[in-house]
Design an enzyme around this catalytic site. Sequence first.
Site, mmCIF file in Angstrom:
data_model
loop_
_atom_site.group_PDB
_atom_site.id
_atom_site.type_symbol
_atom_site.label_atom_id
_atom_site.label_comp_id
_atom_site.label_asym_id
_atom_site.label_seq_id
_atom_site.Cartn_x
_atom_site.Cartn_y
_atom_site.Cartn_z
ATOM 1 N N GLU A 60 57.760 56.012 -37.696
ATOM 2 C CA GLU A 60 58.609 56.945 -36.151
ATOM 3 C C GLU A 60 56.986 56.958 -35.846
ATOM 4 O OE1 GLU A 60 57.931 60.266 -39.713
ATOM 5 O OE2 GLU A 60 60.308 60.001 -39.110
ATOM 6 N N GLN A 63 54.884 67.251 -22.817
ATOM 7 C CA GLN A 63 55.239 66.156 -21.960
ATOM 8 C C GLN A 63 54.611 64.986 -22.472
ATOM 9 O OE1 GLN A 63 53.277 67.725 -18.513
ATOM 10 N NE2 GLN A 63 52.599 65.064 -17.845
ATOM 11 N N ASP A 64 55.586 63.743 -22.835
ATOM 12 C CA ASP A 64 56.159 62.327 -22.523
ATOM 13 C C ASP A 64 55.302 61.826 -21.443
ATOM 14 O OD1 ASP A 64 55.693 62.297 -25.388
ATOM 15 O OD2 ASP A 64 58.066 62.494 -25.002
ATOM 16 N N ASN A 65 54.383 60.910 -21.070
ATOM 17 C CA ASN A 65 53.959 60.349 -20.016
ATOM 18 C C ASN A 65 53.726 58.560 -20.823
ATOM 19 O OD1 ASN A 65 53.290 61.934 -19.222
ATOM 20 N ND2 ASN A 65 51.040 62.493 -19.731
ATOM 21 N N HIS A 114 39.444 60.510 -17.163
ATOM 22 C CA HIS A 114 40.492 61.374 -16.772
ATOM 23 C C HIS A 114 40.250 63.363 -18.024
ATOM 24 C CE1 HIS A 114 42.922 58.698 -14.563
ATOM 25 N NE2 HIS A 114 41.626 58.864 -13.828
ATOM 26 N N LYS A 164 45.770 64.380 -26.343
ATOM 27 C CA LYS A 164 46.649 63.118 -25.780
ATOM 28 C C LYS A 164 46.916 62.721 -27.168
ATOM 29 C CE LYS A 164 45.253 62.747 -20.838
ATOM 30 N NZ LYS A 164 44.300 61.398 -20.142
ATOM 31 N N TYR A 171 51.920 58.398 -24.107
ATOM 32 C CA TYR A 171 51.396 59.393 -24.398
ATOM 33 C C TYR A 171 51.915 60.639 -24.225
ATOM 34 C CZ TYR A 171 49.394 59.361 -20.133
ATOM 35 O OH TYR A 171 49.057 59.556 -18.920
ATOM 36 N N ASP A 201 39.241 56.918 -9.352
ATOM 37 C CA ASP A 201 38.073 56.732 -10.854
ATOM 38 C C ASP A 201 37.055 56.320 -9.797
ATOM 39 O OD1 ASP A 201 40.511 57.547 -12.722
ATOM 40 O OD2 ASP A 201 41.093 55.595 -12.921
#
Length: 181
Positions: free
Chosen positions: A28, A47-49, A62, A71, A131, A168
């Site tokens: 899991e 939110q999933d990234n 960031h 995160k 993440y 960056d």
Amino acid sequence: MKVTPTTIPDVLIIEPRVFADDRGFFYESYNQKAFLDKAGIDTPLVQDNHSRSQQHVLRGLHYQIQQPQGKLMRVAIGAVFDVAVDLRQSAPTFGQWAGTLLSAENKRQMWIPPGFAHGFLVLSEVAEVLYKTTDYYAPQHERCIRWDDPDLAIDWHLTAEPVLSAKDKAGQAFKTAEVFP
């Protein structure tokens, strides 16, 4: 699930219980009840990234000055050195960083609460990073601190020049960056 604080106690390394056999493995990656019970994390993840990067790509540092994002980081393919920098002026660890190796092999995750800048360096040929965040992406509030800021002195474990985005490359110095109260 095993939870271990880093040198910054609010940044956590999470090691899931992995069930492996000759067919493969299962674990899991997120369970809201377990995260509350074992890590004290009760913030909704909204939110999933998913990002894919080549070796030597460095993303970061960031953060969002408004709508700050916590995160929950993990790597599905490859390996990265993942870093969190404390930007909370009221914290005793303000300006300090914590970093760890996250890889598909070790299946570790890193919890980075809101109020931190985040970045990672790809160590493998490619890496896919997954993440979850506690708030939505808000580009108007996004900020970037230089990955190589001398006041932070992050040991990125570089073996070559990092590959950076234009954003960056233009990151601010830590001394002049907007931070959290």
